[in-house]
Write a protein that holds these residues in place. Sequence first.
Motif, mmCIF file in Angstrom:
data_model
loop_
_atom_site.group_PDB
_atom_site.id
_atom_site.type_symbol
_atom_site.label_atom_id
_atom_site.label_comp_id
_atom_site.label_asym_id
_atom_site.label_seq_id
_atom_site.Cartn_x
_atom_site.Cartn_y
_atom_site.Cartn_z
ATOM 1 N N LYS A 1 0.834 -1.207 0.000
ATOM 2 C CA LYS A 1 0.000 0.000 0.000
ATOM 3 C C LYS A 1 0.868 1.255 0.000
ATOM 4 O O LYS A 1 0.531 2.262 -0.634
ATOM 5 C CB LYS A 1 -0.930 -0.010 1.216
ATOM 6 N N ASN B 1 0.931 4.237 -2.977
ATOM 7 C CA ASN B 1 0.776 5.671 -2.704
ATOM 8 C C ASN B 1 2.038 6.464 -3.030
ATOM 9 O O ASN B 1 2.012 7.694 -3.025
ATOM 10 C CB ASN B 1 0.413 5.890 -1.234
ATOM 11 N N ILE C 1 1.613 8.048 -8.081
ATOM 12 C CA ILE C 1 0.269 7.849 -8.642
ATOM 13 C C ILE C 1 0.324 7.341 -10.081
ATOM 14 O O ILE C 1 -0.679 6.842 -10.608
ATOM 15 C CB ILE C 1 -0.544 9.159 -8.591
#
Length: 482
Positions: A400, A404, A407
């Motif tokens: 995760k 992030n 993008i």
Amino acid sequence: MSSCSKTITQYKFDLMVSNIDIIQSIGRVHQQLLDDLKEKLSQSCNESLIKAIENRQQAMRKHHYIPTTDTRVKQAFQELKHLLSELYSSPLPRSLAVCSQQEYKFVRSIQQLLHCRTDIVIRRRDKSKVFYIGKAIDFERKAEEYMLKTEAYQEITNGRSPLSDILCAVQTSLENLVRRQILTSKQQNQIPPKLNQLELGHYHGLPAPHKPNTLLRPIIACINGPTTLVSKVLNALLPPIFLSVVRETTFINDIDVIRKLEKYVLDGLFQSTTKFIVIDVTDLYTMIPREGALRALLRFLEENSYDGKIGSLRIDSIMKLARLVLDNNCFVYNNKFYKQIRGGAMGSAFTQVLANIYMYCWEQDLIKYTTEHRGIYGRYIDDIFMATNQTAIEIQQQLKKMMNKDINIKINYEINTAVNFLDITITNENGQLKTLIYHKPTTEPYILPFTPDHPRHMHRNIPYAALMRAAHLCSNVNYFNS
């Protein structure tokens, strides 16, 4: 693979080679019959073919410095002309003539059908030699959807072809480099565009049936584009350096993956808790940002240059050539002109190494993570494989963070004790590593036909190479048999 399994495998090889030799002996008899028929291929001598032989003779003399006074050369070409005359003057046997007429009618019927049915498109499948037939409206719809989704393409609304502007920009940049004596004499001859073959790139989507909803892979065919030769020079210069830098974290092929896993087992790190992670990067070539990619390229060049140079080119010159390629990614599609404003053209030689360098910067946190936890990390272009003893929750947290981080890089991942990566199925069975060949659902079986005039060792090497590959990839002889 155990020594016993390898011995059994070797016996299988020997038996297979023996069978191949027998088949070849039978095949040679049939081939001789075919060779006799080849001498009667046509009804009349083809003058254009004889002319082509003469042109080839002159070209060989020019490029290979064959002396015109050599009697052996004259005799060889005379014999070749005589042989061709005989081949093209003898009538075909009736059976072959009937067969060829039937095949000709069959091919013509397909051509006429495609000519009449403008709503049908035939394309070669992505990563395959198989043809795909689909509706033209579906191809257009998927192309438009891809352009809207990626926002990587911008229509040139003035209706004027950008070819002349691109050519002018390329010539101006190259003349500047030549004037400053930055390019070598060899590079000066390699880079300038060939004016007699110049054309703007064109878009065509290759269907990928192995993807959901048969996505199209956007290919920009720019083989005769103004920046094509510049792209090839950059591609010849950068990949060797890049591969030497990232060799430890790059998979060359599926056997490379097996070797990393076997070492992981020998080091005592493979346990019943070991999990595998497979990551797929979505639309890598078209999603990387131009400026971000150029910054990554500049950092890479500065870190790996010698005296401010890569080969014979200075860093600033390489950056100018790279920007020249990216700034002029233009193509035509459906009678409209477009410019690619994100990523690189899939079809340009420079795009892959640029995307790899950008990914190299992005993946550093993942490499650090797997190193700290004594795992495996490796990437094959846009496919990543990891092995670690961390829990699934800890792995997800790290992934995760990576999602992030940038993008522009979108990933899909799978965490499991059994995964498919490249052409391997990798399984952890209670702390025991199991590997076997993975056959992708869309893979089409293909072998080289025995009748073409290829050297015999090519026919013999097809099953041999397949067996060798299976022996490398299968961890047990039972998996080899399956």
